[in-house]
Write a protein that holds these residues in place. Structure first.
Motif, short mmCIF file in Angstrom:
data_model
loop_
_atom_site.label_atom_id
_atom_site.label_comp_id
_atom_site.label_asym_id
_atom_site.label_seq_id
_atom_site.Cartn_x
_atom_site.Cartn_y
_atom_site.Cartn_z
N THR A 136 -6.30 63.19 -74.24
CA THR A 136 -6.61 63.43 -72.83
C THR A 136 -7.58 62.33 -72.39
O THR A 136 -8.47 61.95 -73.15
N PHE A 137 -7.45 61.86 -71.14
CA PHE A 137 -8.16 60.66 -70.73
C PHE A 137 -9.26 60.96 -69.72
O PHE A 137 -9.09 61.80 -68.82
N TYR A 138 -10.36 60.23 -69.86
CA TYR A 138 -11.53 60.38 -68.99
C TYR A 138 -11.91 59.01 -68.46
O TYR A 138 -11.71 57.98 -69.15
N THR A 139 -12.45 58.96 -67.25
CA THR A 139 -12.70 57.67 -66.62
C THR A 139 -13.97 57.69 -65.78
O THR A 139 -14.47 58.76 -65.39
N ALA A 140 -14.49 56.50 -65.50
CA ALA A 140 -15.62 56.31 -64.59
C ALA A 140 -15.57 54.89 -64.05
O ALA A 140 -15.16 53.96 -64.76
N PRO A 141 -15.96 54.69 -62.79
CA PRO A 141 -16.04 53.32 -62.26
C PRO A 141 -17.19 52.58 -62.92
O PRO A 141 -18.23 53.17 -63.24
N LEU A 142 -17.01 51.29 -63.13
CA LEU A 142 -18.04 50.47 -63.74
C LEU A 142 -18.88 49.78 -62.67
O LEU A 142 -18.36 49.40 -61.62
N PRO A 143 -20.15 49.60 -62.92
CA PRO A 143 -20.99 48.87 -61.96
C PRO A 143 -20.62 47.40 -61.92
O PRO A 143 -20.01 46.87 -62.85
N ASP A 144 -21.01 46.74 -60.83
CA ASP A 144 -20.81 45.30 -60.76
C ASP A 144 -21.65 44.61 -61.83
O ASP A 144 -22.69 45.12 -62.26
N ALA A 145 -21.21 43.45 -62.26
CA ALA A 145 -21.94 42.62 -63.23
C ALA A 145 -22.18 43.34 -64.56
O ALA A 145 -23.18 43.12 -65.23
N VAL A 146 -21.23 44.21 -64.96
CA VAL A 146 -21.36 44.90 -66.24
C VAL A 146 -21.16 43.90 -67.37
O VAL A 146 -20.31 43.02 -67.31
N LEU A 147 -21.98 44.01 -68.42
CA LEU A 147 -21.94 43.08 -69.55
C LEU A 147 -21.32 43.71 -70.80
O LEU A 147 -20.65 43.05 -71.57
N SER A 148 -21.60 44.98 -71.02
CA SER A 148 -21.03 45.69 -72.17
C SER A 148 -21.21 47.18 -71.94
O SER A 148 -21.96 47.61 -71.05
N ASN A 149 -20.51 47.98 -72.74
CA ASN A 149 -20.60 49.43 -72.64
C ASN A 149 -20.59 50.03 -74.04
O ASN A 149 -19.94 49.50 -74.95
N THR A 150 -21.30 51.11 -74.20
CA THR A 150 -21.18 51.92 -75.41
C THR A 150 -20.76 53.32 -74.99
O THR A 150 -21.46 53.96 -74.19
N ILE A 151 -19.61 53.75 -75.50
CA ILE A 151 -19.12 55.08 -75.20
C ILE A 151 -19.85 56.09 -76.08
O ILE A 151 -19.98 55.90 -77.28
N HIS A 152 -20.33 57.14 -75.47
CA HIS A 152 -20.95 58.25 -76.21
C HIS A 152 -20.23 59.54 -75.81
O HIS A 152 -20.02 59.79 -74.63
N SER B 156 -19.39 57.63 -81.01
CA SER B 156 -19.76 56.49 -80.17
C SER B 156 -18.86 55.30 -80.49
O SER B 156 -18.31 55.18 -81.60
N GLU B 157 -18.69 54.42 -79.52
CA GLU B 157 -17.89 53.22 -79.70
C GLU B 157 -18.42 52.15 -78.76
O GLU B 157 -18.56 52.37 -77.56
N TRP B 158 -18.73 50.97 -79.33
CA TRP B 158 -19.21 49.85 -78.53
C TRP B 158 -18.03 49.11 -77.92
O TRP B 158 -17.04 48.83 -78.60
N VAL B 159 -18.13 48.77 -76.64
CA VAL B 159 -17.06 48.09 -75.93
C VAL B 159 -17.62 46.82 -75.30
O VAL B 159 -18.13 46.85 -74.18
N PRO B 160 -17.57 45.69 -76.00
CA PRO B 160 -17.98 44.44 -75.36
C PRO B 160 -17.07 44.17 -74.17
O PRO B 160 -15.87 44.38 -74.23
N PHE B 161 -17.64 43.68 -73.10
CA PHE B 161 -16.86 43.49 -71.88
C PHE B 161 -15.66 42.58 -72.11
O PHE B 161 -14.58 42.82 -71.61
N LEU B 162 -15.84 41.53 -72.91
CA LEU B 162 -14.75 40.56 -73.09
C LEU B 162 -13.67 41.03 -74.04
O LEU B 162 -12.73 40.30 -74.31
N SER B 163 -13.81 42.24 -74.58
CA SER B 163 -12.78 42.69 -75.50
C SER B 163 -11.56 43.25 -74.78
O SER B 163 -10.55 43.54 -75.38
N ALA B 164 -11.66 43.41 -73.46
CA ALA B 164 -10.51 43.92 -72.72
C ALA B 164 -9.41 42.87 -72.69
O ALA B 164 -9.66 41.68 -72.50
N PRO B 165 -8.15 43.27 -72.91
CA PRO B 165 -7.05 42.30 -72.92
C PRO B 165 -6.98 41.54 -71.61
O PRO B 165 -7.16 42.10 -70.53
N GLY B 166 -6.73 40.25 -71.73
CA GLY B 166 -6.56 39.42 -70.55
C GLY B 166 -7.85 38.94 -69.93
O GLY B 166 -7.83 38.19 -68.96
#
Length: 527
Positions: free
Chosen positions: A491-507, A516-526
């Motif tokens: 099941t999927f959950y979402t939130a809008p990201l702020p401008d100028a986001v650099l990285s995220n850690t999911i908790h 928890s999972e660390w999500v570097p901004f540049l790891s998104a495909p494309g």
């Protein structure tokens, strides 16, 4: 595990007085991973290229501005209390009268988009000093990471040119440098840049057409601005243009007072270029490693070979898609790399005892930074993998087999014997459902069914901006994603990201268990 040695690189001065071991990368390590990328791959630290060839700015050079910023930040250190040092407090101090110049804020802005939750502004200021020196032809200074950003200004302890010798000596002593080291560190720092009249009208009292008096003469057609001991030779032979030595305002001749304080013994020693480079490597290295006593820095960070990068696990089309990249230092061989993995559950696992496997689907070159090339790393090869993982048996860990196809035996790359472990598959960042485009930025996270008690948040690191360009963290609350119905047992959950986001850690807390999972901004495909 067999491990190839990096090509040896002998710098004129690459050895500190105190030997420090090289850091070992054990995946996952967001701190070391980020620092390795920022040091050795220009894609991840565009600012590192700004200082190449002593690029000009504000009638000075970017390199001179970066080196000055690092010292003014570190100058808050107090050896008696163990407080202060290079901690990015300069972001709260650059408007003080002792820190004049547009270069202070400009340099902070240069680094503002680089930090993330694990690596702060202070580490990038320290990297700036290293890149400033090599960008102007100087020696390599080893880098250690792990600095901690301050949250407020430090004491106003930066030396000023109108202060007397006793005051300067005391201030440098408080920072951990004796009188001889004070002379040398200033000679090293003043090998670049100069004094701008708009910033120091009491120092630059002459009519200077360019608005700045450089410490050494501007380059001619056949010369380039460089990090070298020209300033030392010009001081000793009486031809110096250093306004802090020969300026008409006697009160602000601070370099003259300091350089001559031991009857020029130290300056005569620095006239030897090898000695100059060796001393500067030591002192600038100590300067950027001057941190609060509560902070422990990493070992020296050299380019990591066999580095796992950009791993992603997410549900897709009836299975778990697992993307991974193995970065290998270019060695002139046409190697073949295979990725293996083991199932999380033996029940119904399609994997044989030796593990499931898949060859790399793509090998692409990746540019190395100027610093990496100086260390003998011409480029990297990125071996990319896309595995389809059974939804039920999932994946517990993975490893690689490398065959250089040169007659030598294939060898295993397995995280220094510890395997690359996938801790969990319950809470997964979903890059295909997320968006990182100018049309909209939002993050999507899949939570494995069945789950009844779910709370998903993301700690987002956001780039700072003027007047204080320091990164900050904000907590996002993810909500049920109605645009993406449940699929593949998630099941999927979402939130809008702020401008100028650099990285995220999911908790997330799911049925009482924290993930928890660390999500570097540049790891998104494309991206």
């Amino acid at each position: 595990m067999p491990r190839r040695s990096l090509i040896a690189f002998l710098s004129l001065a690459s050895t500190l007085h105190i030997a420090v071991a090289d850091a070992v990368f054990n995946w996952p390590d967001p701190l070391l991973s980020t620092l390795d990328d920022a040091l050795y791959r220009p894609l991840f630290s565009a600012a590192s290229t700004f200082a190449l060839n002593c690029g000009p700015r504000d009638n000075s050079t970017i390199a001179a501005q970066w080196l000055r910023l690092a010292y003014h930040d570190a100058a808050t250190y107090d050896v008696t209390t163990g407080l202060g040092g290079l901690d990015a407090s300069i972001a709260y101090e650059y408007t003080r009268p002792q820190n004049p110049g547009a270069g202070m804020l400009e340099s902070l802005v240069d680094f503002a988009v680089s930090p993330n939750e694990y690596v702060g502004m202070a580490d990038f200021i320290a990297m700036g000093a290293i890149n400033a020196v090599i960008g102007c032809g100087g020696p390599i200074i080893p880098f250690r990471g792990g600095r901690v950003d301050a949250t407020e200004a430090g004491p106003a302890t930066v030396p000023e040119p109108q202060q007397d010798l006793a005051t300067h000596t005391a201030k440098f002593a408080a920072q951990g440098f004796n009188a001889t080291e004070m002379i040398s560190l200033i000679a090293c720092g003043h090998s670049l840049g100069g004094v701008r009249k708009v910033d120091f009208p009491l120092v630059v009292t002459e009519d200077v057409s360019t608005g700045v008096q450089t410490f050494t003469p501007p380059p001619t057609v056949n010369q380039t601005v460089g990090f070298d001991n020209t300033l030392v030779h010009e001081y000793l032979d009486g031809t110096t243009q250093d306004v802090l030595v020969v300026g008409s305002n006697i009160t602000t001749r601070s370099d003259l007072r300091i350089f001559s304080s031991d009857n020029n013994v130290t300056m005569n020693q620095l006239a030897d270029l090898n000695t100059f480079n060796e001393v500067c490597v030591d002192l600038i290295g100590r300067m950027i490693n001057t941190v609060p006593s509560s902070v422990t820095l990493t070992d020296n960070i050299e380019p990591f070979d066999f580095k796992v990068w950009n791993t992603l696990l997410f549900p897709q089309g009836g299975s778990l898609a697992f993307l991974a990249t193995l970065r290998i230092i270019e060695n002139g061989l046409t190697g073949t790399v295979t990725m293996f993995w083991a199932s999380r559950s033996d029940s119904g696992s399609p994997c044989p005892p030796s593990g499931c496997s898949v060859p790399s689907f793509q090998v692409s070159p990746a540019e190395s930074s100027f610093l990496a090339t100086l260390k003998g790393v011409p480029s990297f090869n990125l071996h990319s993998f896309n595995a389809s993982i059974d939804l039920v048996s999932s994946i517990s860990h993975f490893w690689f087999e490398v065959d250089n196809n040169d007659g030598s035996a294939p060898f295993v790359v397995d995280n220094n014997g510890k395997n690359y472990t996938i801790d969990q598959d319950v809470v997964l960042f979903d890059p295909r459902r997320s968006s990182f485009t100018i049309a909209g930025q939002f993050i999507v996270v899949g939570v494995k069914d069945p789950a009844t008690d779910i709370n998903v948040t993301a700690l987002s690191t956001v780039s700072g901006s003027s007047p204080i360009p320091m990164p900050s963290n904000t907590v996002l609350q993810l909500k049920l994603d109605t645009a993406h119905p449940p699929a593949d047992g998630y099941t999927f959950y979402t939130a809008p990201l702020p401008d100028a986001v650099l990285s995220n850690t999911i908790h997330a807390t799911v049925n009482g268990t924290a993930y928890s999972e660390w999500v570097p901004f540049l790891s998104a495909p494309g991206v």
